[in-house]
Design a protein around this motif. Structure first.
Motif, PDB file in Angstrom:
ATOM      1  N   GLY A  50       1.784  -6.172  -2.325  1.00 37.62           N
ATOM      2  CA  GLY A  50       2.148  -5.876  -0.951  1.00 37.62           C
ATOM      3  C   GLY A  50       2.969  -6.994  -0.333  1.00 37.62           C
ATOM      4  O   GLY A  50       3.126  -8.083  -0.923  1.00 37.62           O
ATOM      5  N   PRO A  51       3.501  -6.769   0.862  1.00 30.75           N
ATOM      6  CA  PRO A  51       4.338  -7.792   1.509  1.00 30.75           C
ATOM      7  C   PRO A  51       3.638  -9.129   1.692  1.00 30.75           C
ATOM      8  O   PRO A  51       4.294 -10.172   1.705  1.00 30.75           O
ATOM      9  CB  PRO A  51       4.667  -7.159   2.866  1.00 30.75           C
ATOM     10  N   ASP A  52       2.310  -9.104   1.814  1.00 25.85           N
ATOM     11  CA  ASP A  52       1.567 -10.351   1.978  1.00 25.85           C
ATOM     12  C   ASP A  52       1.059 -10.913   0.657  1.00 25.85           C
ATOM     13  O   ASP A  52       0.302 -11.892   0.643  1.00 25.85           O
ATOM     14  CB  ASP A  52       0.400 -10.136   2.945  1.00 25.85           C
ATOM     15  N   GLY A  53       1.449 -10.295  -0.452  1.00 17.62           N
ATOM     16  CA  GLY A  53       1.026 -10.769  -1.759  1.00 17.62           C
ATOM     17  C   GLY A  53      -0.299 -10.221  -2.247  1.00 17.62           C
ATOM     18  O   GLY A  53      -0.738 -10.551  -3.346  1.00 17.62           O
TER      19      GLY A  53
ATOM     20  N   PHE B 292       0.248   2.710  -4.279  1.00 11.85           N
ATOM     21  CA  PHE B 292       1.016   3.830  -3.739  1.00 11.85           C
ATOM     22  C   PHE B 292       0.746   5.069  -4.592  1.00 11.85           C
ATOM     23  O   PHE B 292       0.467   4.968  -5.797  1.00 11.85           O
ATOM     24  CB  PHE B 292       2.508   3.522  -3.733  1.00 11.85           C
ATOM     25  N   LEU B 293       0.867   6.214  -3.965  1.00 15.51           N
ATOM     26  CA  LEU B 293       0.624   7.497  -4.618  1.00 15.51           C
ATOM     27  C   LEU B 293       1.874   8.356  -4.525  1.00 15.51           C
ATOM     28  O   LEU B 293       2.525   8.406  -3.466  1.00 15.51           O
ATOM     29  CB  LEU B 293      -0.573   8.190  -3.952  1.00 15.51           C
TER      30      LEU B 293
ATOM     31  N   LEU C  12      -5.083   2.976   0.945  1.00 11.22           N
ATOM     32  CA  LEU C  12      -5.041   3.128   2.405  1.00 11.22           C
ATOM     33  C   LEU C  12      -4.205   2.034   3.081  1.00 11.22           C
ATOM     34  O   LEU C  12      -3.631   2.265   4.152  1.00 11.22           O
ATOM     35  CB  LEU C  12      -6.458   3.111   2.967  1.00 11.22           C
ATOM     36  N   LEU C  13      -4.135   0.856   2.472  1.00  9.47           N
ATOM     37  CA  LEU C  13      -3.486  -0.275   3.137  1.00  9.47           C
ATOM     38  C   LEU C  13      -2.038  -0.016   3.536  1.00  9.47           C
ATOM     39  O   LEU C  13      -1.652  -0.336   4.672  1.00  9.47           O
ATOM     40  CB  LEU C  13      -3.586  -1.523   2.253  1.00  9.47           C
ATOM     41  N   PRO C  14      -1.170   0.539   2.669  1.00  5.77           N
ATOM     42  CA  PRO C  14       0.209   0.778   3.120  1.00  5.77           C
ATOM     43  C   PRO C  14       0.296   1.749   4.289  1.00  5.77           C
ATOM     44  O   PRO C  14       1.138   1.575   5.175  1.00  5.77           O
ATOM     45  CB  PRO C  14       0.891   1.355   1.868  1.00  5.77           C
TER      46      PRO C  14
END
Length: 750
Positions: free
Chosen positions: A415-418, A423-424, A458-460
């Motif tokens: 992710g952007p924060d490492g 992703f699905l 769920l995070l994205p």
């Protein structure tokens, strides 16, 4: 703006069976327009295997092979099924004579030959060779392209992570084991986009036999477009001998015919004595192996087109095989360092955090093979044991068929924060990125087996809604119209499903919180509370009657005053009460619990048909009287223990559904005959203490085990004929695990 949803159908049909439009048609007429040739259910069951299994001599052998498949005869057998671009299946039961396919139907050629005491046998794929034969009519020599001798398949065993074929010929028993690891809780290993193939041989006649094994893949692994030019190269590493296959003109972060238009396909075997390799014309390579039992190391396929079908071959000399099995190991992979374009920022594959390059990852994967098989044995045993306890052998069959398919619709990235994100891909319908109403039906597999994986999925969605520019007061439908472009919808134009998606997100988050360690759950709930509260407030404003809205079964069209959609929103308010409690907002927790109880009272008064023992499809005072549908959203009430639906209502629905079932399941809603396998198992989980739950399991099993449609497990099918309506290989089959998800919630982690 509403979008068309275009499922990938058989290449032979040109009908646009879109998720929203064609499926409004009902019954046999609708299926015919979708391009399906229908048979009566009895005829379909009888001909399911025989019609597509040419390899070993006709319908009798095919039917026997189908009968030997345990614990289920898959509609298509998962071979290398690891992520959206490594998804190859056998659209048959017999391994010899049938070509593997990418999930959408394009051939991904893989051929296996065994040379036993100097005599060559076909054991996998469409492995034709050129042979000279006498022409009896003219007294001249002629040539034919075919393979005269195939091993006889005696068994197919499917587990949660493996498809294991057993074949015999020449005094030898061959086991061909396709292992696509699933690694719950191990982000590093789960991120590896590779799959194992093991071919082992043992004598079954008391004599020692000289055995060499040949395995090839063909250029169509790189693309479904035959005009594409491909590059074949050696990619050897300290531990492996490897071929690489790539497009000559890659297009980063783009697709062609659902294939990745960038990255490399890897075909590899461990470095050892007796290994040889060669790339070039497939007929010449096979002839060389048949004649000599080895390959010459050359590469005549450096640049060619997919249409030319270059072969990348590996051969292993197993020596003289006795009663103990001797094995040759292979790895197939599809590697891309960049995986997703998230809001204009390319995100790297998670494996790049753990390995310096793909060669280091490949060597690790080869070296991890024995341990991977041990872990797979344990996971297979767990899934089979738990499934049998919940629903018997038929439920075991459905679970082992679904696990790889659910995971393979996803991939892990940085992710952007490492931190790890997942992703699905909405495979075979929209092709959207991380579609909420696809993630929700898939989510039970992770609720049961791997809760942290659900969190990463769920995070994205949370990040985009909180910081990415999503402009509406309810949850987004997806993160982008076409995978792997997660470019969002900052203009607000998407396929809105306001109550559906907001309810899905709140229910999934509440479910994860129940499975997470308490401190982690508290921190997560507090961090995302403002966003979740905004979605809950939207639901409050639009319940208990959601009015006219689109919902997840959009192929049936938007619906007004939906009983099922209203229930989802009401349970989601109760879920928000659980979130609020963990976030430290006791007053809000009480408020949402009270509001859910108030709304369910309205729901009960307006959902029950005044003249029949069932709930209506829509509120009866909105002209819904006499209608009915599958109330699969009752699952969330059981999952979260919200206790909103009275026992007598559950008993009433269970009795009604028993009366409405067809041979292959419970129709989704009147007046249609189609069903969704994921929703059927959601309903079985909700009604687990009623006989109809086992009936739903048994009938979905009957469809999957007997359908004539040899595509990766389809979730939308006709309950009268057992025929596919649309979709295949979708991750929503994670919903098969709904009964196990409910059971897992009975002992939440704290």
């Amino acid at each position: 703006m509403s979008k068309k949803c275009t499922p990938s159908l058989d290449p032979s049909t040109a009908i646009d069976s879109s998720r929203r439009n064609v499926l409004r048609l009902t019954g046999i007429a609708g299926l015919a327009l979708a391009g399906s040739a229908l048979l009566p259910a009895e005829a379909k069951a009888a001909t399911a295997a025989a019609s597509v299994e040419p390899a070993t001599g006709g319908a009798g052998d095919a039917a026997q092979a189908a009968a030997m498949a345990t614990p289920i005869r898959p509609p298509a057998v998962p071979l290398a099924v690891r992520q959206p671009y490594l998804s190859t299946w056998l659209p048959a039961t017999l391994l010899p004579g049938n070509s593997p396919q990418f999930w959408q139907g394009s051939t991904t050629g893989m051929v296996g030959l065994a040379r036993i005491d100097g005599v060559a046998w076909l054991f996998m794929g469409d492995g034709k060779i050129v042979q000279a034969i006498p022409d009896g009519n003219h007294g001249k020599q002629a040539t034919v392209e075919d393979f005269p001798r195939a091993m006889r398949q005696t068994a197919l065993r499917v587990t949660a992570t493996r498809s294991c074929f057993t074949l015999q010929g020449g005094g030898v028993e061959l086991s061909v084991d396709f292992l696509s690891p699933v690694e719950p809780g191990d982000h590093r290993r789960q991120s590896i986009p590779m799959s194992y193939v093991r071919v082992s041989a043992r004598s079954i006649d008391g004599a020692a036999h000289a055995v060499q094994v040949y395995m090839e893949i063909t250029g169509d692994w790189a693309s479904g477009d035959a005009t594409q030019e491909v590059v074949v190269a050696r990619g050897d590493s300290p531990a492996a001998r490897t071929w690489t296959l790539a497009l000559a003109q890659p297009q980063p972060l783009a697709e062609q015919h659902e294939f990745a238009a960038w990255g490399q396909v890897l075909w590899s075997t461990p470095a050892r004595d007796g290994v040889s390799m060669q790339a070039g014309d497939r007929l010449k390579l096979r002839a060389r192996f048949v004649g000599q039992g080895s390959l010459d190391g050359g590469n005549e396929a450096m640049r060619s087109t997919v249409k030319a079908m270059p072969a990348l071959a590996l051969a292993v000399d197993l020596g003289h095989c006795g009663a103990s099995a001797t094995a040759a190991d292979f790895v197939i992979g599809q590697v891309r360092e960049q995986c997703i374009n998230y809001l204009g920022r390319p995100l790297r594959a998670l494996w790049t955090k753990h390995f310096g390059d793909w060669k280091a990852m490949l060597d690790f994967f080869h070296g991890d093979a024995a341990a991977a098989r041990t872990r797979a044995d344990a996971l297979d045993a767990r899934v089979s044991r738990d499934a049998r306890a919940a629903g018997g052998e038929h439920y075991e069959g459905l679970c082992v068929l679904s696990l790889r398919q659910a995971y393979a619709g996803t991939e892990l990235v940085l992710g952007p924060d490492g931190s790890p994100w997942a992703f699905l891909k909405e495979i075979s319908s929209d092709g959207n990125v991380s579609t909420v109403d696809v993630l929700y039906p898939a989510s039970p597999v992770w609720m049961y087996l791997d809760p942290d994986y659900l969190r990463m999925l769920l995070l994205p969605l949370l990040d985009y809604a909180e910081r990415g520019g999503w402009p509406k007061p309810y949850a987004e439908h997806d993160l982008g119209s076409a995978y792997p472009q997660a470019t969002g919808h900052n203009d607000g134009k998407e396929e809105d499903m306001p109550v559906e998606e907001s309810g899905d997100m709140l229910i999934m988050i509440a479910a994860w919180l129940r499975r997470a360690p308490h401190a982690d759950a508290q921190a997560f709930a507090a961090r995302h509370y403002p966003l979740l509260e905004k979605w809950a407030q939207y639901l409050e404003r639009n319940l208990p009657d959601p009015g006219f809205q689109n919902q997840t079964d959009d192929f049936a069209g938007s619906i007004a005053h939906s009983v099922n959609l209203a229930l989802k929103g009401i349970v989601a308010l109760a879920a928000m009460g659980q979130v609020a409690g963990l976030a430290g907002h006791a007053d809000a927790a009480a408020h949402y619990r009270d509001r859910a109880r108030k709304d369910i009272a309205y729901w009960l008064a307006h959902a029950k048909d005044p003249q029949a023992p069932h709930l209506d499809l829509t509120y009866h005072d909105a002209d819904g009287q006499g209608t009915w549908g599958t109330l699969y959203n009752g699952f969330a009430d059981s999952l979260l223990g919200t206790g909103l639906i009275p026992t007598e209502v559950r008993a009433m629905q269970a009795a009604w559904y028993r009366q409405q079932c067809n041979a292959f399941g419970l129709p989704l809603q009147v007046p249609h005959s189609y069903a969704k396998s994921d929703w059927a198992l959601f309903t079985a989980a909700w009604l687990a203490d009623h006989p109809v739950a086992q009936e739903l399991i048994d009938r979905v099993y009957a469809y999957a085990d007997g359908t004539a449609d040899r595509v990766p497990f389809c979730d939308l099918y006709n309950t009268v004929t057992g025929g596919r309506v649309a979709f295949q290989a979708r991750p929503v089959q994670g919903g098969i695990f709904a009964p196990l998800a409910v059971r897992s919630m009975q002992t939440p982690v704290r």
